[in-house]
Structures are given as structure tokens and as C-alpha cells.
Design an enzyme around this catalytic site. Sequence first.
Site, PDB file in Angstrom:
ATOM      1  N   SER A  35       0.858  -1.180   0.000  1.00 39.77           N
ATOM      2  CA  SER A  35       0.000   0.000   0.000  1.00 39.77           C
ATOM      3  C   SER A  35       0.894   1.230   0.000  1.00 39.77           C
ATOM      4  O   SER A  35       2.090   1.152   0.310  1.00 39.77           O
ATOM      5  CB  SER A  35      -0.876   0.004   1.261  1.00 39.77           C
ATOM      6  OG  SER A  35      -1.522   1.239   1.457  1.00 39.77           O
TER       7      SER A  35
ATOM      8  N   TYR B  23      -1.724  -1.103  10.609  1.00 42.27           N
ATOM      9  CA  TYR B  23      -1.813  -1.218   9.150  1.00 42.27           C
ATOM     10  C   TYR B  23      -0.533  -0.703   8.498  1.00 42.27           C
ATOM     11  O   TYR B  23       0.047  -1.340   7.618  1.00 42.27           O
ATOM     12  CB  TYR B  23      -3.026  -0.417   8.669  1.00 42.27           C
ATOM     13  CG  TYR B  23      -3.336  -0.548   7.201  1.00 42.27           C
ATOM     14  CD1 TYR B  23      -4.010  -1.663   6.718  1.00 42.27           C
ATOM     15  CD2 TYR B  23      -2.990   0.453   6.303  1.00 42.27           C
ATOM     16  CE1 TYR B  23      -4.322  -1.781   5.368  1.00 42.27           C
ATOM     17  CE2 TYR B  23      -3.294   0.347   4.954  1.00 42.27           C
ATOM     18  CZ  TYR B  23      -3.959  -0.773   4.491  1.00 42.27           C
ATOM     19  OH  TYR B  23      -4.252  -0.886   3.161  1.00 42.27           O
TER      20      TYR B  23
END
Length: 271
Positions: free
Chosen positions: A141, A154
Amino acid sequence: MVAFAGAGVAGKVVVVTGGGTGIGAAVTERFRAEGAQVVIVGRRRAPLEAVAAETGAVPMIADAADASAARSVVADVLERFGRLDVLVANAGGHGFAPVGETDDIGWETALRANLTTAFTMARECLPALMEAKGQIVVISSLAGLFAGPSVAGYTVGKHALIGLTKTLARDYGRSGVRVNAVCPGWVQTPMADNEMDEFAEHAGLASREDAYATVTGDVPLGRPAQPAEIASIVRFLGSAESSYMTGAVLVADGGAHIVDVPTIAFDHAGM
């Protein structure tokens, strides 16, 4: 001279974790459209079966972070198809809080979802991938390169995926396995939709579309990606068209990572 005959993905056997929604579903659709056999792995039966019905992929209900389950998936794939060519390590999620508000369970859950899934599946797939001279595509990401607010688990998990990509590429390149990572920015997926709904409510915006427009307002392309756009990159990395690429990190964020944050105020001032 390099020959690219057969550089497509027809006939390849591909495993996609987190294949029931979003990027995973789009990757599945893309590989199936080009004649690959695709096995989609996830913990939730309903979305996997929906994607399978739509694409002809084979659903396997399993927790990709569980070593025994991952071994069973690989065994089933080899029994069914006789080979394994590509692993797309796409499973992820969780870890949406700052460090001070992340308890031990939340931390473990975030790392399990975002990192252990990829590590475990890669480890269990490696013997078959070495035999096939195959590929691993890791979905990280933009959070694997930068830190957003209040997403500690995350962010750390996605950063670690880039380290996993590089160490796999370094250790197994001589065995013919290529490993690359993709770092998407905002992608219009069900998970992102939920985030946009929450953001719209807190920011007093009228709609999800307004929220997407706001979060991509300073991105050069000025919009989120569609899952199919990320799937195209994954397909490239899972084919011989990327034959001299390994250990690479491809950023697909509409140009967000090139923006000099301190100069955004100049744009807003019309300068």
C-alpha cells in the site's frame, strides 16, 4: 535477444489471497479473462463463492495466516492442477488506530492480517513456485511507504511487506522465483468505501463521492483508482512480460507520492 512468446498468463495457475472483494476480486477477474486457472483464498465463504460464480475461479475457505490451512491450500492446488505459477498475496486490513490506542490483541490482529498472511502463504508456496519458476506479487500500500494518521498496525504491516518482498527476491531469485510488490493509493473498494462513508460523516460531506474527491484533491490524477487498474499491474508482474523485474516496488497512487506536501498550500492559494 529475449523472446516473449507465451508471455501472457493463459494456462498459469494462480492463487489469490483475499480474493473475495476489491483488488483480489479484480485480479481474479483479470487472470481468468486471459485463460489462467485461479484459486481464491479467504475466510468468508459468501464473497468467495460470489466471485467464483462470476469468474469460474475455485474458492478455498482458509485463513492464509494459518500454516496448516496454507499447506492444505497448496496441496489442494497441486492435486487439482499439478502446478502453481503465481501467488498474489493480497489479504490485509485491520490496524486502524494510533499506537497509544492499540492493545496487544489489536496489534497481533493487524500484523497477522497484513503481514503473516503473506509470509505464511509465500513460505508454503515456495517449493511449487521454485519448481515452476514462478512469481509472487505482494499487495502492499502507499501506507507501506508513508504514514497516515491513526493507522499504526496497518502502516507497520504494509511497510513490513516491502521488506518481505525484498528478502524473498534476494533469497529465491537464483531459484527462478521473482517477487515484486505493488503499493496502491486510494482504490475504490468496499473497504475504502466504508472509510469514505465514515470520513464523510465526520467531515460533514454530503456523499461518499465527495469524500473520495476530498482525499484525492491534492493527487495529480485527482481520483481514486479502480480495482481493475491495480489488477492490470498485478497481471504484468505475474507474467513473463516483467521477466527481468524482481524486488521492485511499483507505486500506483495517481502520483500522490511525488507531491511535496509543504507546497500544497501554494496550490490552495492559487499560486
